[in-house]
Design an enzyme around this catalytic site. Structure first.
Site, short mmCIF file in Angstrom:
data_model
loop_
_atom_site.label_atom_id
_atom_site.label_comp_id
_atom_site.label_asym_id
_atom_site.label_seq_id
_atom_site.Cartn_x
_atom_site.Cartn_y
_atom_site.Cartn_z
N ASN A 67 -67.71 18.89 6.04
CA ASN A 67 -66.99 17.29 6.30
C ASN A 67 -67.57 16.57 7.28
O ASN A 67 -67.54 16.95 8.39
CB ASN A 67 -65.17 17.49 6.69
CG ASN A 67 -64.61 18.52 6.20
OD1 ASN A 67 -65.14 18.14 4.59
ND2 ASN A 67 -63.68 19.38 6.37
N THR A 72 -70.82 -4.58 -5.34
CA THR A 72 -69.10 -5.49 -5.86
C THR A 72 -68.64 -4.42 -6.40
O THR A 72 -68.67 -4.13 -7.43
CB THR A 72 -70.07 -7.21 -6.16
OG1 THR A 72 -70.11 -6.89 -7.14
CG2 THR A 72 -70.89 -7.50 -5.67
N HIS A 73 -67.19 -5.02 -6.27
CA HIS A 73 -66.35 -4.32 -6.38
C HIS A 73 -66.05 -2.26 -6.77
O HIS A 73 -65.81 -2.41 -7.72
CB HIS A 73 -65.84 -4.88 -7.52
CG HIS A 73 -65.43 -6.07 -7.85
ND1 HIS A 73 -64.07 -7.09 -7.92
CD2 HIS A 73 -66.75 -6.94 -7.97
CE1 HIS A 73 -64.65 -8.53 -7.69
NE2 HIS A 73 -65.94 -8.11 -7.98
N GLN A 128 -48.05 -4.96 33.14
CA GLN A 128 -48.38 -3.51 34.21
C GLN A 128 -48.62 -3.11 32.59
O GLN A 128 -49.57 -1.88 32.35
CB GLN A 128 -47.33 -2.67 34.64
CG GLN A 128 -47.89 -1.61 35.27
CD GLN A 128 -46.57 -0.93 36.15
OE1 GLN A 128 -46.51 -1.19 37.61
NE2 GLN A 128 -45.66 -0.01 35.90
N ASN A 150 -50.34 -8.82 42.67
CA ASN A 150 -49.78 -10.07 41.42
C ASN A 150 -51.41 -10.74 40.75
O ASN A 150 -52.03 -10.47 40.19
CB ASN A 150 -49.05 -11.27 41.33
CG ASN A 150 -47.72 -10.78 41.54
OD1 ASN A 150 -47.31 -9.35 41.15
ND2 ASN A 150 -46.32 -11.66 41.27
N GLU A 155 -64.85 9.36 9.24
CA GLU A 155 -63.30 9.33 9.75
C GLU A 155 -62.72 9.09 10.64
O GLU A 155 -61.84 8.27 10.90
CB GLU A 155 -62.96 11.44 8.50
CG GLU A 155 -63.49 10.62 7.48
CD GLU A 155 -62.91 12.22 6.83
OE1 GLU A 155 -62.25 12.60 6.11
OE2 GLU A 155 -63.47 13.57 7.14
N1 ARG Z 1 -49.02 -2.59 39.42
C1 ARG Z 1 -48.53 -3.53 39.11
C2 ARG Z 1 -49.06 -4.36 37.64
O1 ARG Z 1 -50.17 -3.69 37.33
C3 ARG Z 1 -49.19 -3.91 40.04
C4 ARG Z 1 -48.69 -6.22 40.11
C5 ARG Z 1 -47.17 -5.26 40.55
N2 ARG Z 1 -46.68 -6.36 40.99
C6 ARG Z 1 -45.35 -6.55 41.73
N3 ARG Z 1 -45.40 -7.43 41.74
N4 ARG Z 1 -44.61 -5.46 41.05
O2 ARG Z 1 -49.11 -4.87 36.79
#
Ligand code: ARG
Length: 479
Positions: free
Chosen positions: A302, A172-173, A339, A127, A307
């Protein structure tokens, strides 16, 4: 020697038997569909360099703090270097069953150096690891985007300088309003890009804080040194709250938001390029190298680059909306929903960079049809100057507005432009008109009588250009 080889073989066997690094509390295998559904390695492998860089710094800190033996810390770092080499050379095999970039690298490390590799994840969670990787990645990409905006900005300044003195209708416009210098019009976009750079620089400050040490969410009981890791990785400081550290993605949202504003600017220019290259406007000609043909209509040329940039703007907005929506209902702290940030972010980074590159190349080779631009600047576009002329002679502006309005009505009714009227026709509307009025009716004169700061007067436009050239090349701080 034989003993060593045998150990290595044993280690490989155990690693094979237990591929999942979190497999301890599981008795049964993960379903294949679930592995495929939950994996992120197919896209987060793009973060490998940052993941390894972060792991190296973490390992150094663990060794330095005595949380793991220095010997193991060194072995981890050497192992990570080898893995980096294998990934860079393309020989590393990323495995879906190992979910993400973090576990692919950690598994390879354990496979390579043995149990010492299992010490890398001490005082760390994926995390905080992904939060770190993303910040490292985005820090680099933000700087690159800033560099590319500056290149495009430089191309705009060059185009503006080259066309100094050429006039065009300002609108403008979507109605012709007043003549302006073409350079002034181009410099308007340069001004937008300058603010874009400021916004990215500002966001970079907030991206540049170090989340590692937050671990899963609550921090750790081990004596980590977060500030040391931050220094090693060149961060400005450490994040303040471990729960926020692992669940916050505002830095991603800020990037997406800044990218959206930037794309909005480019999209407006794109719209003008599309319009200007029509037979109806006929203000510019795109070189063949930057236009495409029709598979059916032989005459077509084009403006697809413009675009597509306009279209990709929608995609970038979509990514911003996607990310805001992903985040809006998430309880603290980390949730796997997060994720989904990566495909949106990566797509935005790629899109913005490609658009900036192609525009920087295209802009210098657009041919502006100077004569057409000038011809379109005449007509009634100088009416405001006529009103200001009367004001200078003492007439209240509201009255002058009425006089010139009636004059336009009269001329238009007779199928004439203002330039085509004679002095006595002018004087029928106000005795304040004298022969000096004819001097005012050309678009060049119209721009040159402007006086206000930031106006389209040649002196003011040159001044804008000088100031724009002086803009700093890097973010003032934090880069
Ligand atoms: N692949 C996960 C993400 O991108 C990484 C962190 C995952 N953590 C977990 N406890 N599953 O967020």
């Amino acid at each position: 020697m034989r003993e060593k080889a045998k150990n290595k073989k044993d280690r490989r066997k155990t690693a094979k038997a237990k591929t999942k690094l979190w497999g301890g509390r599981f008795a049964a295998r993960t379903a294949k569909t679930v592995e495929t559904f939950t994996e992120s390695i197919s896209f987060d492998k793009r973060l490998w360099k940052y993941d390894i860089e972060g792991s190296m710094a973490h390992a150094r800190m663990l060794g330095r703090q005595g949380i793991i033996p220095e010997r193991d810390s060194r072995a981890i770092i050497r192992g990570l270097e080898r893995i980096a080499g294998r990934i860079a050379s393309g020989e590393f095999v990323f495995r879906e069953e190992l979910e993400d970039i973090h576990m692919n690298i950690e598994s390879a490390l354990i496979e390579d150096i043995g149990p010492a590799g299992g010490k890398l994840h001490t005082a760390r969670s994926r995390n905080d690891q992904i939060a770190l990787d993303l910040r490292l990645y985005l820090r680099d990409e933000t700087k690159e985007v800033i560099g590319l905006i500056r290149e495009f900005h430089a191309a705009l300044l060059e185009a503006a300088e080259k066309r100094m003195g050429d006039v065009m209708p300002g609108y403008t416009h979507m109605q012709r309003a007043q003549p302006v210098l073409l350079s002034h019009h181009l410099l308007a976009y340069a001004a937008m890009l300058e603010r874009d750079v400021e916004r990215f620089c500002e966001a970079l400050k907030r991206t540049n804080t170090m989340p590692l040490g937050a671990c899963a969410l609550a921090g750790t009981g081990l004596p980590v040194d977060r500030a040391y890791v931050a220094r090693l990785l060149g961060f400005e400081g450490v994040t303040a709250n471990s729960m926020d550290s692992v669940s916050d993605r505002d830095f991603v949202i800020e990037f997406l938001s800044n990218a959206s504003v930037l794309m909005m600017h480019i999209s407006r220019l794109s719209e003008e390029i599309v319009l200007w290259s029509t037979a109806e406007f006929d203000f510019i000609e795109l070189p063949d190298a930057f236009a495409t043909g029709s598979s059916m209509m032989p005459q077509k040329k084009n403006p697809d680059v413009a675009e597509l940039a306009r279209g990709k703007t929608g995609r970038v907005y979509g990514n911003l909306m996607g990310m805001l929506t992903i985040m809006k209902g998430l309880p603290l702290t980390y949730n796997r929903d997060l994720q989904e940030d990566k495909p949106l972010l990566f797509d935005t980074v790629d899109t913005v960079k490609s658009v900036l590159r192609v525009f920087t190349e295209m802009l210098p080779v657009i041919r502006f049809k100077t004569e057409r631009l000038k011809a379109a600047s005449g007509g009634f576009s100088t009416a405001t100057d006529l009103a200001e002329y009367l004001v200078k002679k003492g007439m209240p502006f509201r009255e002058a507005h009425g006089v010139v309005g009636r004059l336009v009505l009269y001329a238009a009714g007779g199928g004439k432009t203002l330039e085509a009227l004679g002095l006595e026709e002018f004087r029928r509307f106000s005795p304040l008109f004298d022969s000096a009025v004819f001097d005012l009716l050309s678009p060049e004169k119209s721009v040159s009588v402007k006086k206000s700061l930031g106006s389209t007067a040649p002196a003011m436009v040159k001044r804008q250009l000088r100031q724009a050239k002086k803009r700093p090349r890097t973010c003032r701080r934090n880069s």
